[in-house]
Design an enzyme around this catalytic site. Structure first.
Site, PDB file in Angstrom:
ATOM      1  N   GLU A 389     -30.536  18.485  -2.075  1.00 17.41           N
ATOM      2  CA  GLU A 389     -29.792  18.666  -3.045  1.00 17.41           C
ATOM      3  C   GLU A 389     -28.213  18.828  -2.585  1.00 17.41           C
ATOM      4  OE1 GLU A 389     -30.596  20.034  -7.038  1.00 17.41           O
ATOM      5  OE2 GLU A 389     -32.776  20.447  -6.104  1.00 17.41           O
ATOM      6  N   SER A 392     -25.449  21.557   3.374  1.00 17.98           N
ATOM      7  CA  SER A 392     -24.251  22.409   3.547  1.00 17.98           C
ATOM      8  C   SER A 392     -23.114  21.665   4.054  1.00 17.98           C
ATOM      9  CB  SER A 392     -24.743  23.574   4.695  1.00 17.98           C
ATOM     10  OG  SER A 392     -25.640  24.117   4.353  1.00 17.98           O
TER      11      SER A 392
END
Length: 405
Positions: A389, A392
């Site tokens: 999703e 980073s």
């Protein structure tokens, strides 16, 4: 609109304690077994369904909590239990969010119940966005949806990857390209109903962590779905595409909503809460171990080198939770993420989960490196939070763009 608070009310505390009991009594004893088996823990999902945790009603109650803390509180407790099993329990939620974010009221009422089934016949759902050549780069998506006006059907072709519950789901939500010339603005989301010809499971992935959660490719070969399965409806899609084409001709303009991004924006704080749960679990194991492990005549927590590590771990877990709660409250209160607060919560919590689980292994020493203790599994599980999703790196890009405006 609820005021921002750091104190759970009595109802929320009861739900938290109920979830914690299920996580401690049902999930944790089964965690090592299902991690080794690398299979969907259907018996655990069914147990969750029987008591109401795996149900549309439960998630709706948490989703509509006016404080915004229902979902992050639930995610933290379940992922405290075990990340792999928890993802099998909550993975359907991402597909449900996809429908909630983009669908009509009729579509929401029709399809979300079919995603869960009932306690006697449990079902799961899958959200299919990533592709072999288009993970974070959604503009490179190749799965196509072509409208067949003669039959009022959409014909889907392409391959999706990294799909939680992909291929075993009762309902698949698929993001596809409807206008290649518009890049990510030319995407739409579709419901693929159960038993649709042309949809099949491709490769099932053997993963580093969250191994109790099924992850696989979904292959679409001339899969035909009825026109009413286009989320939001064709009229709304045509209007959105027309605006996007006009903006493209004019050389830019206001941002046009993207179907996949709308789902991810809504779910990022929840992913942060998952990471908080895993980090907290590892911290608690390390703390208990440090209090009881005796070396050189005293518990190792009395050594400053260990005590300071635990102090940092406790602080980081709390800080991550605060960011998640803030973003969750903002989303519920309708406050825009002007500084990408949702991405901030997901970024920080996921990085904390990796760091804290690694520190837990270090505090347990050789024991921490064995499967006799759960921290090695928690460390493997934590790696996913900085990847799925939105990696980073993607979160930092989103944040940097927001603060540069």
């Amino acid at each position: 609109m609820g005021e921002f608070t750091l104190e759970l009310n009595d109802d929320q505390k009861q739900v938290r304690d109920w979830l914690h009991g299920f996580a401690a009594d049902v999930m944790r004893p089964a965690a090592a077994e299902w991690d080794e088996r690398e299979e969907t823990p259907w018996p655990i999902i069914q147990e969750a369904a029987k008591i109401g945790i795996y149900s549309l009603d439960f998630y709706a109650q948490q989703f509509f909590d006016p404080t915004g803390l229902g979902i992050p509180m639930a995610m933290e407790e379940l992922f405290w239990g075990d990340a792999g099993i928890a993802l099998s329990i909550v993975g359907t939620g991402l597909a449900a969010v996809g429908v909630l974010a983009n669908g009509t009221e009729e579509q929401i009422g029709t399809w979300i119940p079919q995603m869960y089934g009932d306690a006697n016949d449990v079902k799961v759902a899958a959200f299919c966005s990533s592709e072999p050549d288009a993970g974070s780069d959604v503009a490179s998506m190749r799965t196509r949806a072509v409208y067949d006006e003669a039959t009022d059907e959409w014909v889907l072709n392409g391959t999706k990857t990294w799909a939680t519950n992909g291929g075993i789901a009762n309902v698949h939500v698929v993001v596809a390209v409807v206008d290649p010339g518009l890049g990510s603005k030319g995407h739409a989301s579709f419901i693929v109903p159960p038993n649709t010809p042309g949809l099949s499971q491709g490769q099932k992935f053997q993963k580093h962590g969250i191994r109790a959660s099924h992850t696989a490719e979904v292959v679409l070969e001339d899969a035909r779905v009825p026109g009413h399965c286009l989320l939001g409806g064709k009229e709304k899609l045509d209007e959105r595409l027309a605006r996007a084409r006009e903006k493209a001709k004019a050389g830019g303009g206001e941002r046009v909503k993207n179907a996949a991004m709308a789902t991810f924006e809504a779910s990022r704080p929840a992913v942060g809460a998952m990471a908080v749960g895993t980090a907290r679990a590892a911290y608690e194991v390390a703390l208990d171990y440090a209090k009881t492990r005796v070396q050189f005549g005293r518990p190792i927590i009395e050594n400053q080198g260990v005590a300071f590590q635990l102090a940092d771990m406790a602080t980081q877990v709390d800080a991550a939770r605060l960011l998640v709660w803030r973003a969750s409250w903002m989303a519920t209160a309708g406050k825009p993420f002007t500084a990408a607060e949702g991405s901030m919560s997901k970024l920080y919590a996921s990085e904390v989960a990796k760091k804290v689980t690694a520190q837990a292994i270090q505090i347990l020493g050789g024991n921490g490196y064995t499967r006799e203790y759960p921290v090695e599994r928690m460390h493997r599980d934590a790696a996913i939070y900085t990847i799925f999703e939105g990696t980073s790196e993607i979160q930092r890009m989103v944040i940097s763009r927001a603060i540069a405006k």
